[in-house]
Structures are given as structure tokens and as C-alpha cells.
Motif scaffolding. Structure first.
Motif, PDB file in Angstrom:
ATOM      1  N   ASN A   1       0.826  -1.222   0.000  1.00 49.91           N
ATOM      2  CA  ASN A   1       0.000   0.000   0.000  1.00 49.91           C
ATOM      3  C   ASN A   1       0.860   1.272   0.000  1.00 49.91           C
ATOM      4  OD1 ASN A   1      -1.972  -2.039   1.908  1.00 49.91           O
ATOM      5  ND2 ASN A   1      -2.886  -1.043   0.134  1.00 49.91           N
ATOM      6  N   GLY A   2       1.945   1.254  -0.757  1.00 48.90           N
ATOM      7  CA  GLY A   2       2.801   2.440  -0.895  1.00 48.90           C
ATOM      8  C   GLY A   2       3.646   2.756   0.326  1.00 48.90           C
ATOM      9  N   GLY A   3       3.819   1.783   1.217  1.00 54.02           N
ATOM     10  CA  GLY A   3       4.443   2.050   2.511  1.00 54.02           C
ATOM     11  C   GLY A   3       5.970   2.101   2.538  1.00 54.02           C
ATOM     12  N   TRP A   4       6.635   1.738   1.450  1.00 49.97           N
ATOM     13  CA  TRP A   4       8.094   1.702   1.449  1.00 49.97           C
ATOM     14  C   TRP A   4       8.688   2.811   0.578  1.00 49.97           C
ATOM     15  CZ3 TRP A   4       7.544  -4.132   0.098  1.00 49.97           C
ATOM     16  CH2 TRP A   4       7.555  -4.908   1.265  1.00 49.97           C
ATOM     17  N   SER A   5       9.898   3.264   0.958  1.00 53.95           N
ATOM     18  CA  SER A   5      10.708   4.062   0.040  1.00 53.95           C
ATOM     19  C   SER A   5      11.328   3.089  -0.960  1.00 53.95           C
ATOM     20  CB  SER A   5      11.804   4.790   0.822  1.00 53.95           C
ATOM     21  OG  SER A   5      12.710   3.838   1.361  1.00 53.95           O
ATOM     22  N   VAL A   6      11.967   3.624  -1.997  1.00 53.32           N
ATOM     23  CA  VAL A   6      12.618   2.760  -2.984  1.00 53.32           C
ATOM     24  C   VAL A   6      13.681   1.893  -2.303  1.00 53.32           C
ATOM     25  CG1 VAL A   6      14.080   2.733  -5.054  1.00 53.32           C
ATOM     26  CG2 VAL A   6      12.151   4.326  -4.902  1.00 53.32           C
TER      27      VAL A   6
ATOM     28  N   THR B   1       4.596   6.601  -5.158  1.00 51.83           N
ATOM     29  CA  THR B   1       4.409   7.346  -6.408  1.00 51.83           C
ATOM     30  C   THR B   1       4.828   6.529  -7.630  1.00 51.83           C
ATOM     31  OG1 THR B   1       6.636   8.300  -6.486  1.00 51.83           O
ATOM     32  CG2 THR B   1       4.996   9.461  -5.141  1.00 51.83           C
ATOM     33  N   VAL B   2       4.332   6.971  -8.781  1.00 46.03           N
ATOM     34  CA  VAL B   2       4.659   6.307 -10.046  1.00 46.03           C
ATOM     35  C   VAL B   2       6.157   6.410 -10.329  1.00 46.03           C
ATOM     36  CG1 VAL B   2       4.209   6.320 -12.532  1.00 46.03           C
ATOM     37  CG2 VAL B   2       2.336   6.731 -10.937  1.00 46.03           C
ATOM     38  N   GLU B   3       6.741   7.560  -9.996  1.00 50.69           N
ATOM     39  CA  GLU B   3       8.181   7.747 -10.233  1.00 50.69           C
ATOM     40  C   GLU B   3       8.993   6.775  -9.376  1.00 50.69           C
ATOM     41  OE1 GLU B   3       5.975  10.125  -9.791  1.00 50.69           O
ATOM     42  OE2 GLU B   3       6.059  11.176 -11.720  1.00 50.69           O
ATOM     43  N   GLU B   4       8.561   6.595  -8.117  1.00 52.74           N
ATOM     44  CA  GLU B   4       9.260   5.637  -7.247  1.00 52.74           C
ATOM     45  C   GLU B   4       9.132   4.212  -7.779  1.00 52.74           C
ATOM     46  OE1 GLU B   4       9.113   7.105  -2.672  1.00 52.74           O
ATOM     47  OE2 GLU B   4       7.170   6.926  -3.664  1.00 52.74           O
ATOM     48  N   LEU B   5       7.944   3.868  -8.269  1.00 50.20           N
ATOM     49  CA  LEU B   5       7.754   2.524  -8.817  1.00 50.20           C
ATOM     50  C   LEU B   5       8.702   2.302  -9.995  1.00 50.20           C
ATOM     51  CD1 LEU B   5       3.842   2.024  -8.774  1.00 50.20           C
ATOM     52  CD2 LEU B   5       5.521   1.325  -7.054  1.00 50.20           C
ATOM     53  N   ARG B   6       8.819   3.325 -10.843  1.00 56.25           N
ATOM     54  CA  ARG B   6       9.740   3.231 -11.984  1.00 56.25           C
ATOM     55  C   ARG B   6      11.178   3.035 -11.496  1.00 56.25           C
ATOM     56  NH1 ARG B   6      10.642   8.815 -14.423  1.00 56.25           N
ATOM     57  NH2 ARG B   6      11.546   8.934 -12.344  1.00 56.25           N
ATOM     58  N   ASP B   7      11.598   3.863 -10.520  1.00 61.78           N
ATOM     59  CA  ASP B   7      12.963   3.762 -10.002  1.00 61.78           C
ATOM     60  C   ASP B   7      13.201   2.400  -9.343  1.00 61.78           C
ATOM     61  OD1 ASP B   7      13.244   6.307 -10.890  1.00 61.78           O
ATOM     62  OD2 ASP B   7      13.197   7.274  -8.920  1.00 61.78           O
TER      63      ASP B   7
ATOM     64  N   ARG C   1       3.558   4.188 -19.712  1.00 61.08           N
ATOM     65  CA  ARG C   1       4.519   5.042 -20.428  1.00 61.08           C
ATOM     66  C   ARG C   1       5.831   5.149 -19.675  1.00 61.08           C
ATOM     67  NH1 ARG C   1       1.031   9.027 -21.288  1.00 61.08           N
ATOM     68  NH2 ARG C   1       1.822  10.231 -19.532  1.00 61.08           N
ATOM     69  N   LEU C   2       5.743   5.274 -18.344  1.00 56.52           N
ATOM     70  CA  LEU C   2       6.955   5.406 -17.518  1.00 56.52           C
ATOM     71  C   LEU C   2       7.588   4.049 -17.204  1.00 56.52           C
ATOM     72  CD1 LEU C   2       5.998   8.222 -14.956  1.00 56.52           C
ATOM     73  CD2 LEU C   2       7.392   8.394 -17.005  1.00 56.52           C
ATOM     74  N   GLU C   3       6.969   2.975 -17.698  1.00 58.79           N
ATOM     75  CA  GLU C   3       7.444   1.608 -17.389  1.00 58.79           C
ATOM     76  C   GLU C   3       7.589   1.428 -15.887  1.00 58.79           C
ATOM     77  OE1 GLU C   3      10.780   0.513 -19.805  1.00 58.79           O
ATOM     78  OE2 GLU C   3       9.821   1.198 -21.642  1.00 58.79           O
ATOM     79  N   ALA C   4       6.541   1.863 -15.151  1.00 58.74           N
ATOM     80  CA  ALA C   4       6.564   1.862 -13.693  1.00 58.74           C
ATOM     81  C   ALA C   4       6.002   0.584 -13.093  1.00 58.74           C
ATOM     82  CB  ALA C   4       5.784   3.072 -13.164  1.00 58.74           C
ATOM     83  N   ALA C   5       5.412  -0.290 -13.914  1.00 57.73           N
ATOM     84  CA  ALA C   5       4.829  -1.522 -13.368  1.00 57.73           C
ATOM     85  C   ALA C   5       4.828  -2.621 -14.418  1.00 57.73           C
ATOM     86  CB  ALA C   5       3.401  -1.265 -12.890  1.00 57.73           C
ATOM     87  N   ASP C   6       4.809  -3.870 -13.919  1.00 53.95           N
ATOM     88  CA  ASP C   6       4.689  -5.047 -14.782  1.00 53.95           C
ATOM     89  C   ASP C   6       3.236  -5.490 -14.892  1.00 53.95           C
ATOM     90  OD1 ASP C   6       7.719  -5.895 -14.964  1.00 53.95           O
ATOM     91  OD2 ASP C   6       7.322  -5.403 -12.862  1.00 53.95           O
ATOM     92  N   VAL C   7       2.426  -5.079 -13.909  1.00 50.42           N
ATOM     93  CA  VAL C   7       1.029  -5.509 -13.797  1.00 50.42           C
ATOM     94  C   VAL C   7       0.223  -4.301 -13.322  1.00 50.42           C
ATOM     95  CG1 VAL C   7      -0.563  -7.049 -12.531  1.00 50.42           C
ATOM     96  CG2 VAL C   7       1.729  -7.870 -13.124  1.00 50.42           C
ATOM     97  N   ILE C   8      -1.010  -4.158 -13.807  1.00 46.54           N
ATOM     98  CA  ILE C   8      -1.866  -3.096 -13.261  1.00 46.54           C
ATOM     99  C   ILE C   8      -3.087  -3.695 -12.568  1.00 46.54           C
ATOM    100  CG2 ILE C   8      -1.142  -1.221 -14.796  1.00 46.54           C
ATOM    101  CD1 ILE C   8      -3.605  -1.853 -16.536  1.00 46.54           C
ATOM    102  N   VAL C   9      -3.456  -3.078 -11.433  1.00 47.67           N
ATOM    103  CA  VAL C   9      -4.647  -3.493 -10.692  1.00 47.67           C
ATOM    104  C   VAL C   9      -5.757  -2.516 -11.061  1.00 47.67           C
ATOM    105  CG1 VAL C   9      -5.641  -3.909  -8.417  1.00 47.67           C
ATOM    106  CG2 VAL C   9      -3.206  -4.360  -8.814  1.00 47.67           C
ATOM    107  N   VAL C  10      -6.874  -3.037 -11.579  1.00 47.86           N
ATOM    108  CA  VAL C  10      -7.946  -2.148 -12.046  1.00 47.86           C
ATOM    109  C   VAL C  10      -9.265  -2.453 -11.342  1.00 47.86           C
ATOM    110  CG1 VAL C  10      -6.927  -1.670 -14.304  1.00 47.86           C
ATOM    111  CG2 VAL C  10      -8.394  -3.677 -14.035  1.00 47.86           C
TER     112      VAL C  10
END
Ligand SMILES: [Mg+2]
Length: 333
Positions: free
Chosen positions: A141-146, A170-176, A207-216
């Protein structure tokens, strides 16, 4: 005038307050509106604080269910995952016992106030209880830093993870994070959940290649057809999940999961266990780890039993009118 003129919608609307087993988002009741239509019932349940613009997509989803209908399914049942909250390792077997036959578990991690060793112990207990063939995903649930996510997933990878859901905020963190994991040889795919709420979000994630899978989720994206288009545009594998829905809303999630051309992962639609009441007599719960497609029809007696007071009904009627005025362009009136 169209078949779903707003006053017609309001006239047929039922508002219910469904009791929750445990407090969720600070409430013990889930208040939703339901609409009947020629294609069945639609659920309109944006959380109470949502503004009209956001709620309008949820309304589009309810209108689709009741007045438009869904595309043809390509599968007759959908595998679902068990959910293991941030409990002590000793409680894991008891939680999993409620999900008979389920071969995928989602395990909550990065809980505030807990340590990484708690997560490691919990995931180890899940692997122990479910065996080597089960799929285990973690949800931070977004709880970690990179940095924290790299460390945690590096260790958790030993238990074999299907993916890590929203490890960072964030999306940027997921990408990193994806770049860092690859650099460190840590083989854990990343899924975006909280990063995806609006239709434009999945495209940005892709577009940012921030994930391998999306939850919708169906309702926040504006309905099954809209969600199918969005998923197709991203080109990413999708997992369908629910938003604290009654069986009527779960049915819409199933319609999406059943219509996706490709479905590689169990879906997060086994959430009716969070409720102490439903609007149908036979809730849309899993059997043997999957939920079969069938129509659901609210029971008049249950609609009466959980009916919200008149002043709440009036509040929802205004809310529907405000959302209707902002219906997204893809709804043909
Ligand atoms: Mg999640």
C-alpha cells in the motif's frame, strides 16, 4: 430523452447501509446506491467524500450495468485471491482456512508500527501453509521508500513472489524501484494499485514503465467497457479488484475479469467476507478458489432491511444529479 434520464434513475434508486465486519476507512457501515434497469442492477458507491467529477465515473459504471450491459465473457469463472492482513505469523493458517481451495494469497506488508521481520515471518507462514505451488503476492500500500522496498523485496523474494503490489507511493518511485530491482538481480514484478484510479493513470504507469502488472477496478474507471479499453491501451497484464462492493458491484468486477482477453492472475474479488450483510441472498463468494459467473438480483427483503434513512436517500439523489451532470464523454446519452 434517453433510457437513463437522471430523474428516472433517482426514482428507481435504492440506498442501503451494509454492515461491515470491521471498521474500514473509519466507518462500520458501507453506504451505496443501487439502480435497476433492463440489463440488471447497477451499483453506485463512490466513497462519501468523493466529489461529483470523480463520482461521475462511478455513475457511468452503474448506468452501464443497468442500462447498457456488458461485453460477452470469454471465461465462465474467475480465480480469486485470499487476503492475509498484517497479522502475526501464528494467525496466518486461521485466516487462510476461510478461503477454501484458493491458490493465490495477497499478504499485507509494510504495516505502520511493524518491522520487516514481521513481514518475513508472515510471508514464510503463508508459504508454509499453502505449499510450494501457491502464488504469493505482497501488498505494501505504498508504505516503502525505494530503498526500503529494494531491501524488503530482496529478502521476501526467497519465498517466491508473484508480484509486489504498490511497494512505493508514487509512479516515479515505482519506476525507479523496477530499475533498482533489475540492477540487483531481484526477480519480483511490480504491480500498480493506488497509482491507478483514473483512466489516464494506467497509461502514465505504462509510459513510464513503472509496473509489470496493473490493478484495475471497474467503477473508478467508468465501467467494464471503459476499463477494457484502458487495459488494452496499456498492453500490460491486469488484475481486477473490488472497491468494498456489494454482490452487485462484485458482479461488475467479474464481468470485467471474464471479458479480459488475457487474465494471468487471480483477482481481488473475494471481498464480501468484509461484510456482515449483503443485498442478495446468495452472495457472490468464491467456491474452490474461484467465482462463477451468474446473474445477481437484489432481494426486496434485504433492500428493506438495510435501507438507509430518508434523509440519506435525499442526499444520494442530489449526489446522483451532480454526478450525472458531469458524466464522462464516453457515456452516450
Ligand atoms: Mg492494493
Amino acid at each position: 430523452m434517453s433510457v437513463f434520464d437522471v430523474e428516472q434513475l433517482v426514482l428507481g434508486m435504492r440506498v442501503v447501509q451494509l454492515p461491515l465486519r470491521t471498521r474500514f476507512r473509519g466507518v462500520t457501515e458501507r453506504e451505496i446506491a443501487l439502480f435497476p434497469g433492463p440489463f440488471g442492477w447497477g451499483e453506485f458507491g463512490p466513497f462519501l467524500e468523493y466529489a461529483p467529477a470523480e463520482s461521475s465515473r462511478w455513475l457511468a459504471s452503474a448506468i452501464e450495468a443497468a442500462h447498457v450491459g456488458w461485453p460477452e465473457p470469454v471465461r465462465g469463472s474467475v480465480q480469486v485471491n485470499a487476503t492475509v492482513p498484517a497479522v502475526a505469523a501464528g494467525e496466518v493458517a486461521g485466516v487462510l482456512a476461510r478461503y477454501d481451495g484458493t491458490r493465490t494469497a495477497k499478504v499485507k506488508v509494510a504495516e505502520p508500527g511493524q518491522r520487516l521481520s514481521d513481514d518475513l515471518d508472515r510471508v514464510a507462514a503463508v508459504r508454509e501453509a499453502m505449499g510450494p505451488d501457491a502464488r504469493i503476492r505482497v501488498d505494501a500500500n505504498g508504505g516503502w521508500s525505494v530503498e526500503q522496498a529494494t531491501d524488503a523485496l530482496g529478502r521476501l523474494a526467497a519465498y517466491g513472489l508473484e508480484y509486489a503490489e504498490q511497494p512505493c507511493a508514487t509512479v516515479e518511485e515505482l519506476r525507479d524501484l523496477r530499475i533498482t530491482l533489475a540492477r540487483n538481480g531481484i526477480d519480483v514484478p511490480v504491480a500498480a494499485d493506488e497509482s491507478i484510479r483514473k483512466a489516464e493513470d494506467p497509461l502514465r504507469v505504462a509510459r513510464l514503465e513503472a509496473a509489470d502488472v496493473i490493478v484495475v477496478k471497474v467503477a473508478p474507471l467508468g465501467g467494464v467497457r471503459r476499463a477494457l479499453d484502458v487495459v488494452a491501451e496499456t498492453g500490460l497484464p491486469a488484475v481486477v479488484s473490488s472497491a468494498l462492493d456489494s454482490s452487485v458491484g462484485i458482479r461488475a468486477g467479474l464481468a470485467l475479469a471474464a471479458a479480459l482477453p488475457r487474465l494471468d492472475h487471480a483477482c481481488g474479488l473475494a471481498t464480501l467476507g468484509l461484510f456482515d450483510g449483503d443485498v442478495v441472498t446468495e452472495s457472490l463468494v468464491p467456491q474452490g478458489g474461484s467465482i462463477s459467473l451468474r446473474s445477481v438480483e437484489p432481494d426486496p427483503e434485504l433492500l428493506d432491511r438495510w435501507a438507509a434513512p430518508d434523509h440519506r436517500r435525499a442526499w444520494w439523489a442530489d449526489r446522483v444529479r451532480a454526478a450525472y451532470a458531469l458524466l464522462p464523454h464516453f457515456v452516450h446519452r
